[in-house]
Design an enzyme around this catalytic site. Structure first.
Site, PDB file in Angstrom:
ATOM      1  N   ARG A  14      -7.529  -1.961 -76.350  1.00 54.52           N
ATOM      2  CA  ARG A  14      -8.666  -2.767 -75.893  1.00 54.52           C
ATOM      3  C   ARG A  14      -9.687  -1.976 -75.067  1.00 54.52           C
ATOM      4  NH1 ARG A  14      -6.363  -8.604 -74.082  1.00 54.52           N
ATOM      5  NH2 ARG A  14      -8.369  -9.392 -74.683  1.00 54.52           N
TER       6      ARG A  14
ATOM      7  N   ASP B 292      -5.981 -15.651 -81.498  1.00 54.12           N
ATOM      8  CA  ASP B 292      -5.255 -16.301 -80.400  1.00 54.12           C
ATOM      9  C   ASP B 292      -4.328 -17.425 -80.878  1.00 54.12           C
ATOM     10  OD1 ASP B 292      -6.303 -14.604 -78.559  1.00 54.12           O
ATOM     11  OD2 ASP B 292      -7.705 -16.026 -77.662  1.00 54.12           O
TER      12      ASP B 292
ATOM     13  N   ARG C 255      -7.944  -8.573 -67.599  1.00 55.92           N
ATOM     14  CA  ARG C 255      -9.021  -7.814 -68.201  1.00 55.92           C
ATOM     15  C   ARG C 255     -10.373  -8.515 -68.075  1.00 55.92           C
ATOM     16  NH1 ARG C 255      -8.714  -4.058 -71.797  1.00 55.92           N
ATOM     17  NH2 ARG C 255     -10.504  -4.983 -72.816  1.00 55.92           N
TER      18      ARG C 255
END
Ligand code: UD1
Length: 417
Positions: free
Chosen positions: A121, A303, A92
């Site tokens: 997303r 994350d 991405r």
């Protein structure tokens, strides 16, 4: 396809060097498009995502050399301001080239990235922001076509998206006049990008706060820039140390880039020590449960959510984990439960009841951070063997993780299927 074979139970001990940040290196590589002369990056990690971005830049005509840990990128020969689907769908972050391309060439054709395992997303904020800067945006067979001469403007992001902040900041460097971006993301990778762009001749202020101001300039030149250390990699190794009741020090790390996270490690009972560019975490006598909510920086990083969940599966007590950044970031749960964890998910919240131990099992990696969580769970399991399949996910964001964990005492090896 490779898999990782792990026999857990060894407490990890020792020190490990943290590599350059993937999420800083990727937009910095895209920023090379903005410069008239070569940009040199130091401390670039050897990762699949970096190779993918390199491939995309080469496709467009950027000449690059990647030796050791430094990369030189010369965009003088860019002939093709286009990012094809085959390259964007693999990563991405390829979408980062859109802003620099349109800023420099007045046009770009970049494939829409589509969703991925952790959520849909969308890229609507990137596009609305570019439109605010005077860009004409249209969609053509799955591609975004952006055209126009950029002019400074004020724009408020609906959400402090990291990628959209980077796209718009890069685009505004060569727009005519003043741009004000409100409600921007504040991640250290954005500050690093602004630092490099300013050295290249841009006039950006406010990076690291929630408002960025950019005065457009006519051209940018290449410079030498060192990529910041990867805070997520540092956090992952620290979690692995605590989760195995070990004692791990990460070298070349920035504690100031891990607010919220290091406090959580202390809160659960880990001993955390920060000295200059190193962070040590130890939990020889175990650790307790805690609640976490992921948020944009300086909140708890999404994350590190999956890896922290793996850690908390064996904490004393029950933990609540709330994911607010992505809608589908609990892909590791079913696999962790197969290893004996006790996790219930209700929408964006997971209840993790601590168990006395995990058992090794064959598991499947689904995305980058979920696969790191499964490796950590494998290291925690004192009985049985864990085989983590589809480790290409982990290779996107961690450089030879098995060798570095083995150096800390882990029993882990990579095998070809
Ligand atoms: C970056 C990081 C990724 C990290 C994430 C959040 C890189 C290469 N990747 O991803 O590792 O997990 O930040 O810290 O730096 N959104 C929209 N519209 C948009 C853009 C984003 O709705 O135009 C939403 C996303 O769907 C997501 C949320 O905003 O739910 C955060 O996304 P964003 O901050 O943009 O993440 P990325 O830049 O993709």
């Amino acid at each position: 396809m490779d898999k990782m074979i792990i026999r857990g139970g060894n407490p990890l001990k020792g020190s490990v060097h943290v590599r350059g940040a993937k999420n800083a290196a990727l937009p910095l590589m895209a920023a090379s498009i903005l410069a008239e002369t070569p940009l040199t990056l130091h401390n670039v990690p050897c990762l699949h995502d970096v190779f993918s971005m390199d491939k995309l830049l080469s496709f467009m005509g950027v000449h690059s050399e990647f030796t050791g840990r430094y990369m030189v990128m010369d965009s003088a020969g860019v002939v093709n301001p286009e990012a094809p689907y085959e390259l964007v769908r693999k990563m991405r972050a390829s979408f980062f080239v859109l802003g620099p391309l349109v800023a420099r060439f007045g046009r770009a054709r970049v494939s829409l990235p589509g969703g991925c395992a952790i959520g849909t997303r969308p890229v609507d904020i990137h596009l609305k922001g570019l439109e605010a800067l005077g860009c004409d945006i249209s969609l053509d067979e799955g591609y975004v076509v952006a055209e126009g001469k950029l002019t400074g403007a004020s724009f408020t992001l609906d959400f402090p998206s990291v990628g959209a902040t980077e796209t718009l900041m890069m685009a505004a460097t060569r727009a005519e006049g003043l741009t004000r971006l409100y409600n921007v993301a504040r991640e250290p990778e954005i500050e690093d990008l602004a630092l490099c762009l300013n050295a290249m001749g841009a006039q950006i202020s406010g990076a690291g706060s929630d408002m960025i101001t950019v005065v457009g300039v006519d051209n940018l030149k290449g410079v030498e820039h060192e990529v910041i250390p990867d805070r997520i990699e540092a956090g992952t190794f620290l979690i692995a140390g605590v989760a195995t009741h070990g004692d791990v020090t990460v070298l070349n790390a920035r504690a100031d880039h891990l607010p919220g996270f290091l406090e959580k490690l202390q809160e659960i009972g880990a001993e955390v020590e920060v000295r200059q560019d190193r962070i040590r975490a130890a939990a020889v006598n175990g650790y307790s449960a805690t609640d976490i909510t992921t948020r944009p920086y300086p909140g708890f990083p999404t994350d590190l959510q999956a890896q922290t969940m793996a850690l908390l599966t064996c904490a004393e007590g029950a933990s609540l984990i709330k994911e607010t950044v992505f809608e589908n970031r609990f892909m590791q749960v079913a696999e962790l439960n197969r290893m004996g964890a006790d996790i219930d998910v209700d929408g964006s919240t997971a209840l993790v009841r601590g168990v006395s131990g995990l058992m090794g099992a064959p598991v499947m990696a689904s995305d980058l951070r979920a696969s790191a969580a499964l490796v950590i769970a494998g290291l925690m399991a004192p009985q049985g063997e864990t085989a983590v399949q589809r480790v290409y996910h982990i290779d996107r964001g961690y450089e030879r993780i098995e060798e570095r964990l083995a150096a800390l005492g882990a029993n882990i090896e990579r095998r070809r299927n």
